[in-house]
Design an enzyme around this catalytic site. Structure first.
Site, mmCIF file in Angstrom:
data_model
loop_
_atom_site.group_PDB
_atom_site.id
_atom_site.type_symbol
_atom_site.label_atom_id
_atom_site.label_comp_id
_atom_site.label_asym_id
_atom_site.label_seq_id
_atom_site.Cartn_x
_atom_site.Cartn_y
_atom_site.Cartn_z
ATOM 1 N N SER A 115 -9.270 -4.433 -11.838
ATOM 2 C CA SER A 115 -9.675 -4.433 -10.435
ATOM 3 C C SER A 115 -8.873 -5.434 -9.617
ATOM 4 C CB SER A 115 -11.167 -4.782 -10.329
ATOM 5 O OG SER A 115 -11.550 -4.982 -8.982
ATOM 6 N N TYR A 137 -7.482 -2.237 -3.900
ATOM 7 C CA TYR A 137 -8.173 -2.161 -2.618
ATOM 8 C C TYR A 137 -7.144 -2.539 -1.560
ATOM 9 C CZ TYR A 137 -12.949 -1.987 -4.546
ATOM 10 O OH TYR A 137 -14.114 -1.618 -5.171
ATOM 11 N N THR A 163 -8.389 2.816 -4.398
ATOM 12 C CA THR A 163 -9.758 3.189 -4.030
ATOM 13 C C THR A 163 -9.824 3.445 -2.535
ATOM 14 O OG1 THR A 163 -10.720 1.922 -5.851
ATOM 15 C CG2 THR A 163 -12.159 2.398 -3.983
ATOM 16 N N LYS A 240 -8.929 7.240 -6.019
ATOM 17 C CA LYS A 240 -10.308 7.118 -6.488
ATOM 18 C C LYS A 240 -11.279 7.144 -5.301
ATOM 19 C CE LYS A 240 -13.340 4.122 -9.261
ATOM 20 N NZ LYS A 240 -14.377 3.804 -8.259
ATOM 21 N N HIS A 264 -18.577 5.980 -6.120
ATOM 22 C CA HIS A 264 -18.572 4.521 -6.291
ATOM 23 C C HIS A 264 -19.851 4.053 -7.006
ATOM 24 C CE1 HIS A 264 -15.857 1.259 -4.751
ATOM 25 N NE2 HIS A 264 -16.841 0.519 -5.214
ATOM 26 N N GLY A 318 -18.326 2.596 -16.397
ATOM 27 C CA GLY A 318 -18.535 1.378 -15.622
ATOM 28 C C GLY A 318 -19.616 0.471 -16.160
#
Length: 376
Positions: A115, A137, A163, A240, A264, A318
């Site tokens: 991430s 991001y 994302t 995503k 999400h 996740g």
């Protein structure tokens, strides 16, 4: 102290057992951060209900004695059609955080998605030897975006996952009620943020993480931004956060190599369609022109098999990874992934599927009136 007492995850026989072990040790606010969704949390329940709504139609007399769960995801060999989903701030759950989870993914033979908001640097995570993909991001600072992509390439990440479903962070009421903020020892390591940032401050009646992401993330992304990313990297590009077949087709036309059908994990738009319910139409829209992955609500091997039958190449896992981290660190995550592969292999065999290609050909039936149309 017995081995089970030292690491209760190791005696788990299903992922729900790992969840119970994690809940026993997590601070309530951290547990809420992991488990919570946006708004009414209806999407959390809908994601699980969507899996329950699907019944598999097994084949018989196929001669299968032991299924091969191996797969290829974005060109990477994987021991099962699963990758660890990108999840922020994993040091909240264990001191080693992302390093422990990535090492477990390496042991399990599956990709690990780093991430942007990981609490260890991407370079250190990649150095574990896991197959790593980097999740981006998009930030207000475009130069920082370019730097992150270059760092991911230099670190040896094998795919770039952007994302696209966070123009703003969904209102996560558990975090708001808790006034949730990061402890000083947890930071967004890839962004070189320290304890002085908004994510570490108390904002009475607000989530510090929401304040931080509002300040850091770029709102109003468009397909032009995706085209810029496509032009900037030679890595496979994954989008995503796709739920609408029209967006799936647009992503392919913009050069995406893969998409993740995702709401999400129920943490963004309150009332969004369950990811699994959106999957068949998305898979049909891309017609094999890119790889289709799915996340949101995967909790066991049967869920993975259902996703394959409905058009996914694989899934992202996740919250169960976070449970494993909390309950037992690296060994806890290893246990989660081992259980998942065992369940998947057994269920593929029971369904008459020799491999994941055969699994993709399984028929499904709906068990409730709001379930899925048949795939063509």
């Amino acid at each position: 102290m017995t081995a089970a007492e030292a690491n209760p995850a190791m005696t788990a026989v299903c992922l729900d057992d790992v969840r119970a072990a994690a809940e026993a040790v997590l601070e309530p606010a951290v547990r809420d951060f992991a488990e919570g969704g946006s708004g009414t949390e209806a999407v959390l329940a809908a994601n699980r209900a969507a899996f329950a709504d699907v019944a598999l139609v097994p084949r018989v007399l196929t001669g299968v004695t032991a299924a091969d769960t191996g797969a290829k995801l974005l060109g990477s060999d994987a021991a099962m059609p699963v990758a660890v989903a990108p999840m922020a701030y994993q040091r909240l759950f264990h001191e080693d955080g992302e390093l422990a989870a990535a090492r477990a993914a390496r042991t399990a033979g599956i990709p690990y998605v780093v991430s942007t908001l990981s609490s260890h640097r991407m370079e250190d995570i990649a150095a574990t030897g896991a197959t790593t993909w980097f999740q981006l991001y998009c930030l207000r600072d475009r130069g920082k975006n370019h730097e992150l992509v270059a760092r991911a390439e230099a670190a040896g990440c094998e795919a770039l996952m952007v994302t696209v479903d966070v123009p703003v962070m969904g209102r996560r009421l558990r975090d708001v009620r808790n006034g949730f903020a990061l402890p000083d020892h947890v930071r967004a390591a890839n962004l070189d943020t320290g304890p002085g940032t908004e994510a570490h401050q108390s904002f009475g009646g607000a989530s510090a993480l929401a304040v931080h992401t509002s300040a850091a993330f770029a709102p109003g992304l468009s397909w032009r931004d995706l085209a810029e990313l496509r032009a900037r990297t030679s890595l496979p590009l994954v989008v995503k956060g796709i739920l609408d077949p029209r967006d799936a087709r647009a992503a392919v036309d913009a050069g995406a190599d893969g998409i993740v059908v995702s709401n999400h994990g129920g943490r963004q738009l309150d009332g969004a369609v369950p990811s699994l319910r959106a999957l068949p139409a998305v898979a049909e829209a891309v017609s094999g022109d890119c790889e289709v992955l799915l996340d949101s609500g995967v909790r066991d091997g049967t869920d993975v098999l259902k996703a394959l039958a409905l058009g996914a190449r694989g899934v992202l896992l996740g919250r169960p990874v976070l449970w494993g981290l909390a309950a037992g660190g690296e060994q806890g995550v290893e246990r989660v992934l081992d259980l998942l592969r065992t369940e998947l292999g057994e269920n593929m065999t029971l369904a008459g599927c020799a491999d994941t290609t055969a699994a993709a050909g399984l028929r499904t039936e709906r068990t409730r009136t709001h379930a899925f149309p048949p795939r063509s």
